[in-house]
Motif scaffolding. Structure first.
Motif, PDB file in Angstrom:
ATOM      1  N   SER A  79       0.916  -1.092   0.358  1.00 16.72           N
ATOM      2  CA  SER A  79       0.047   0.266  -0.247  1.00 16.72           C
ATOM      3  C   SER A  79       0.948   0.987  -0.440  1.00 16.72           C
ATOM      4  CB  SER A  79      -0.726   0.057   1.492  1.00 16.72           C
ATOM      5  OG  SER A  79      -1.383   1.093   1.312  1.00 16.72           O
ATOM      6  N   GLY A  80       0.829   1.767  -1.416  1.00 20.91           N
ATOM      7  CA  GLY A  80       1.722   3.061  -0.579  1.00 20.91           C
ATOM      8  C   GLY A  80       3.249   2.666  -0.940  1.00 20.91           C
ATOM      9  N   GLY A  81       3.334   1.683  -1.983  1.00 19.85           N
ATOM     10  CA  GLY A  81       4.693   1.551  -2.011  1.00 19.85           C
ATOM     11  C   GLY A  81       5.441   0.468  -0.678  1.00 19.85           C
ATOM     12  N   GLU A  82       4.339   0.992   0.226  1.00 18.94           N
ATOM     13  CA  GLU A  82       5.021  -0.003   1.873  1.00 18.94           C
ATOM     14  C   GLU A  82       4.614  -1.722   1.682  1.00 18.94           C
ATOM     15  OE1 GLU A  82       6.193   1.316   4.105  1.00 18.94           O
ATOM     16  OE2 GLU A  82       6.551   3.434   3.623  1.00 18.94           O
ATOM     17  N   ASP A  83       5.076  -2.276   1.986  1.00 21.11           N
ATOM     18  CA  ASP A  83       5.235  -3.671   2.501  1.00 21.11           C
ATOM     19  C   ASP A  83       4.374  -3.568   3.474  1.00 21.11           C
ATOM     20  OD1 ASP A  83       5.459  -6.012   3.029  1.00 21.11           O
ATOM     21  OD2 ASP A  83       7.519  -6.469   2.895  1.00 21.11           O
ATOM     22  N   VAL A  84       3.047  -4.489   2.973  1.00 20.65           N
ATOM     23  CA  VAL A  84       2.052  -3.685   5.156  1.00 20.65           C
ATOM     24  C   VAL A  84       3.124  -5.095   5.955  1.00 20.65           C
ATOM     25  CG1 VAL A  84      -0.491  -3.759   5.397  1.00 20.65           C
ATOM     26  CG2 VAL A  84       0.240  -2.632   3.666  1.00 20.65           C
ATOM     27  N   ASN A  85       2.785  -6.091   5.162  1.00 20.20           N
ATOM     28  CA  ASN A  85       3.466  -7.458   6.383  1.00 20.20           C
ATOM     29  C   ASN A  85       4.136  -7.211   7.250  1.00 20.20           C
ATOM     30  OD1 ASN A  85       1.266  -7.712   3.520  1.00 20.20           O
ATOM     31  ND2 ASN A  85       3.079 -10.304   3.873  1.00 20.20           N
ATOM     32  N   ARG A  86       5.676  -6.554   6.285  1.00 18.91           N
ATOM     33  CA  ARG A  86       6.272  -5.684   7.397  1.00 18.91           C
ATOM     34  C   ARG A  86       6.024  -4.398   8.670  1.00 18.91           C
ATOM     35  NH1 ARG A  86      10.458  -2.461   8.796  1.00 18.91           N
ATOM     36  NH2 ARG A  86      12.374  -2.685   8.638  1.00 18.91           N
ATOM     37  N   LEU A  87       5.361  -3.829   7.765  1.00 18.22           N
ATOM     38  CA  LEU A  87       4.714  -2.797   8.405  1.00 18.22           C
ATOM     39  C   LEU A  87       4.035  -3.076   9.664  1.00 18.22           C
ATOM     40  CD1 LEU A  87       3.563  -0.348   6.159  1.00 18.22           C
ATOM     41  CD2 LEU A  87       5.980   0.194   7.879  1.00 18.22           C
ATOM     42  N   MET A  88       3.728  -4.186   9.868  1.00 14.22           N
ATOM     43  CA  MET A  88       2.388  -5.287  10.706  1.00 14.22           C
ATOM     44  C   MET A  88       3.470  -5.097  12.016  1.00 14.22           C
ATOM     45  SD  MET A  88      -0.707  -4.766  10.839  1.00 14.22           S
ATOM     46  CE  MET A  88      -1.474  -6.215  11.829  1.00 14.22           C
ATOM     47  N   VAL A  89       4.468  -6.060  11.141  1.00 12.46           N
ATOM     48  CA  VAL A  89       6.396  -6.577  12.447  1.00 12.46           C
ATOM     49  C   VAL A  89       6.865  -5.467  13.382  1.00 12.46           C
ATOM     50  CG1 VAL A  89       7.595  -7.493  13.046  1.00 12.46           C
ATOM     51  CG2 VAL A  89       5.796  -8.205  11.285  1.00 12.46           C
ATOM     52  N   ASP A  90       6.542  -4.403  12.064  1.00  5.99           N
ATOM     53  CA  ASP A  90       7.490  -3.614  12.601  1.00  5.99           C
ATOM     54  C   ASP A  90       7.087  -2.512  13.837  1.00  5.99           C
ATOM     55  OD1 ASP A  90      10.210  -1.076  12.746  1.00  5.99           O
ATOM     56  OD2 ASP A  90       8.392  -0.090  11.675  1.00  5.99           O
ATOM     57  N   ARG A  91       5.101  -2.064  13.557  1.00  5.52           N
ATOM     58  CA  ARG A  91       4.393  -1.504  14.954  1.00  5.52           C
ATOM     59  C   ARG A  91       4.630  -2.266  15.731  1.00  5.52           C
ATOM     60  NH1 ARG A  91       0.566   2.279  11.217  1.00  5.52           N
ATOM     61  NH2 ARG A  91       2.034   2.879   9.898  1.00  5.52           N
ATOM     62  N   GLY A  92       4.675  -3.442  16.106  1.00  8.44           N
ATOM     63  CA  GLY A  92       4.291  -4.632  17.083  1.00  8.44           C
ATOM     64  C   GLY A  92       2.490  -4.902  17.089  1.00  8.44           C
TER      65      GLY A  92
END
Length: 141
Positions: A79-92
């Protein structure tokens, strides 16, 4: 297989969404390489809310190399050039799913979330138990 552009129509939990593809066909999508707390598990609702904040009612790009035993597409969601799967991990909001992830990037994101106490790592009240262990414990009861 790349499903391509799709509209997110529902968030099931912190690692599963429903989408409509360009032909208005509905698909159930499991985010690849991550495992979010189950709905009844501590932090499950917050994880679902985090995913909704990232992709709810938005158009996303899906890269789906496989289908699981429940006939869900297993995808990396962009989404918007971001890997959402990784963002979910990064945000805890999710763990790296050790059984399936073969890279290093998601592990780095998880380590950063832990050290900075983001999301489920923030408070001991959640007793951060990986979902795969929680599901196993529930089956043994």
């Amino acid at each position: 297989m790349i499903l391509g552009l799709a509209l997110v129509i529902a968030i099931t939990d912190g690692d599963t969404i429903k989408v409509l593809d360009a032909s208005n066909v509905q698909h159930k999508v499991r985010l690849a390489s991550i495992d979010a707390p189950e709905r009844k598990q501590p932090y499950g609702t917050k994880s679902k809310q985090e995913l909704a904040s990232l992709v709810g009612k938005r158009r996303v790009t899906l890269d789906c190399p496989s289908v699981d035993r429940y006939k869900r597409l297993i995808c990396t969601v962009w989404s918007g050039g971001e890997d959402v799967n990784r963002l979910m991990v990064d945000r805890g909001a999710a763990w790296v799913y050790r059984q399936y992830y073969k890279g290093t990037d998601y592990y780095e994101a998880e380590k950063a979330a832990q050290s900075q106490q983001r999301g489920l790592w923030k408070t001991s009240e959640y007793q951060a138990m990986p979902p795969w262990e929680w599901r196993k414990a529930k089956r043994q009861k």
